[in-house]
Design a protein around this motif. Structure first.
Motif, short mmCIF file in Angstrom:
data_model
loop_
_atom_site.label_atom_id
_atom_site.label_comp_id
_atom_site.label_asym_id
_atom_site.label_seq_id
_atom_site.Cartn_x
_atom_site.Cartn_y
_atom_site.Cartn_z
N LEU A 1 0.82 -1.22 0.00
CA LEU A 1 0.00 0.00 0.00
C LEU A 1 0.85 1.26 0.00
CD1 LEU A 1 -2.76 -1.23 2.45
CD2 LEU A 1 -3.00 -0.87 -0.01
N LEU A 2 1.95 1.26 0.73
CA LEU A 2 2.83 2.44 0.76
C LEU A 2 3.52 2.64 -0.59
CD1 LEU A 2 4.44 1.99 4.30
CD2 LEU A 2 2.84 3.79 3.60
N ALA A 3 4.03 1.54 -1.17
CA ALA A 3 4.68 1.65 -2.48
C ALA A 3 3.68 2.04 -3.56
CB ALA A 3 5.39 0.35 -2.83
N ALA A 4 2.44 1.55 -3.44
CA ALA A 4 1.40 1.94 -4.40
C ALA A 4 1.12 3.43 -4.30
CB ALA A 4 0.13 1.14 -4.15
N ALA A 5 1.11 3.96 -3.07
CA ALA A 5 0.90 5.40 -2.89
C ALA A 5 2.05 6.20 -3.52
CB ALA A 5 0.79 5.73 -1.40
N LEU A 6 3.27 5.71 -3.37
CA LEU A 6 4.42 6.37 -4.01
C LEU A 6 4.31 6.31 -5.53
CD1 LEU A 6 7.22 5.01 -1.65
CD2 LEU A 6 6.61 7.42 -1.94
N PHE A 7 3.86 5.17 -6.04
CA PHE A 7 3.67 5.01 -7.49
C PHE A 7 2.64 6.02 -8.01
CE2 PHE A 7 1.28 3.17 -11.03
CZ PHE A 7 2.30 2.94 -11.94
N LEU A 8 1.56 6.21 -7.25
CA LEU A 8 0.49 7.12 -7.66
C LEU A 8 0.77 8.57 -7.27
CD1 LEU A 8 -2.52 4.86 -6.60
CD2 LEU A 8 -1.74 5.31 -8.94
N GLY B 1 12.37 10.37 -12.03
CA GLY B 1 11.56 10.43 -13.24
C GLY B 1 10.64 9.24 -13.40
N THR B 2 10.49 8.80 -14.65
CA THR B 2 9.60 7.68 -14.95
C THR B 2 10.07 6.40 -14.28
OG1 THR B 2 9.16 8.66 -17.12
CG2 THR B 2 8.57 6.35 -16.83
N LEU B 3 11.39 6.22 -14.18
CA LEU B 3 11.92 5.01 -13.57
C LEU B 3 11.59 4.93 -12.08
CD1 LEU B 3 15.38 4.58 -15.32
CD2 LEU B 3 13.29 3.26 -15.66
N LEU B 4 11.39 6.09 -11.44
CA LEU B 4 11.00 6.09 -10.02
C LEU B 4 9.67 5.36 -9.83
CD1 LEU B 4 11.37 6.95 -7.08
CD2 LEU B 4 10.32 9.15 -7.66
N ARG B 5 8.72 5.62 -10.75
CA ARG B 5 7.42 4.95 -10.66
C ARG B 5 7.55 3.46 -10.92
NH1 ARG B 5 2.59 7.79 -13.59
NH2 ARG B 5 1.50 6.72 -11.91
N LEU B 6 8.40 3.10 -11.86
CA LEU B 6 8.64 1.68 -12.14
C LEU B 6 9.25 1.00 -10.92
CD1 LEU B 6 8.69 -0.67 -14.18
CD2 LEU B 6 10.98 0.12 -14.85
N ASN B 7 10.17 1.67 -10.26
CA ASN B 7 10.79 1.12 -9.06
C ASN B 7 9.76 0.92 -7.95
OD1 ASN B 7 13.24 1.30 -10.41
ND2 ASN B 7 13.75 3.28 -9.50
N CYS B 8 8.84 1.88 -7.81
CA CYS B 8 7.78 1.75 -6.79
C CYS B 8 6.87 0.57 -7.12
CB CYS B 8 6.98 3.04 -6.70
SG CYS B 8 7.92 4.44 -6.05
N ALA B 9 6.59 0.37 -8.41
CA ALA B 9 5.79 -0.78 -8.83
C ALA B 9 6.50 -2.08 -8.49
CB ALA B 9 5.50 -0.70 -10.33
N ALA B 10 7.82 -2.09 -8.63
CA ALA B 10 8.60 -3.28 -8.28
C ALA B 10 8.52 -3.57 -6.79
CB ALA B 10 10.05 -3.11 -8.72
N VAL B 11 8.53 -2.51 -5.97
CA VAL B 11 8.40 -2.68 -4.52
C VAL B 11 7.01 -3.25 -4.18
CG1 VAL B 11 8.41 -1.53 -2.27
CG2 VAL B 11 10.07 -0.86 -4.01
#
Length: 197
Positions: A62-69, A117-127
């Motif tokens: 849930l925390l990583a999803a919030a970071l992704f969003l 950037g965009t890779l930050l969101r990808l990294n959050c999705a990986a978490v």
């Protein structure tokens, strides 16, 4: 250094129980990633604490999803307020910090493009994905929690310290976790086929 941040957070734990809500309230600016890192520590050593895998795994997701969003986290009250046994949890967390302190000496800002950037969101999705693996009901099986926990920890260390090398190592840890889980699934399937086929 991450180990110092985690140690100060653990030092603030008093009383017989601690909730995730209390940990979040004490974790400050980079709290969401810090809690994700903290939540991996109990799985780095071979000690089982009932209920921790589900609570911490769900929190990571849930925390990583919030970071992704790119929004503030929403966590169910059931997860936020579930009391965890502090007397069992704190010693395990302290041992986990010992592992992190060994990692600290190798961390430095590098390959910054992998942490923004965009890779930050990808990294959050990986978490998020790592948190889902952590929640898998495979606790009694050796390394089933440790493997994804290491991947999540390396990813969060990389994001907190802006170290792209650790981000890549985190992805490698998650890939190895998937391979390990796939092997376990294959062995269970072939074993079932042999017994009942």
């Amino acid at each position: 250094m991450l180990s110092h941040l985690l140690t100060s957070l653990i030092d603030d734990i008093h009383g017989d129980t601690i909730t995730l809500k209390e940990l979040l309230e004490r974790s400050g600016r980079q709290g969401m990633l810090l809690i994700c890192a903290l939540a991996t520590l109990p799985f780095l050593i071979p000690v089982s604490i009932p209920g921790v895998s589900t609570v911490f795994g769900a929190a990571i997701v849930l925390l990583a999803a919030a970071l992704f969003l790119n929004r503030l986290p929403w966590l169910p009250q059931r997860i936020l307020n579930k009391p965890l046994d502090a007397k069992k949890l704190v010693p395990v967390l302290r041992k986990g910090v010992g592992v992190v302190s060994k990692i600290d000496r190798w961390v430095q800002p590098r390959w910054l493009g992998l942490t923004s950037g965009t890779l930050l969101r990808l990294n959050c999705a990986a978490v998020v994905f790592g948190g889902v693996l952590l929640m898998a009901p495979l606790g009694p099986i050796p390394f089933s929690n440790t493997a994804p926990a290491v991947g999540i920890l390396l990813l969060t260390v990389g994001l907190l310290q802006r170290d792209g090398l650790f981000v890549i190592l985190g992805y490698l840890g998650l890939v190895l976790s998937v391979v390990y889980f796939s092997v376990l699934g294959y062995l269970a399937w072939t074993g079932g086929t042999y017994l009942f086929g």
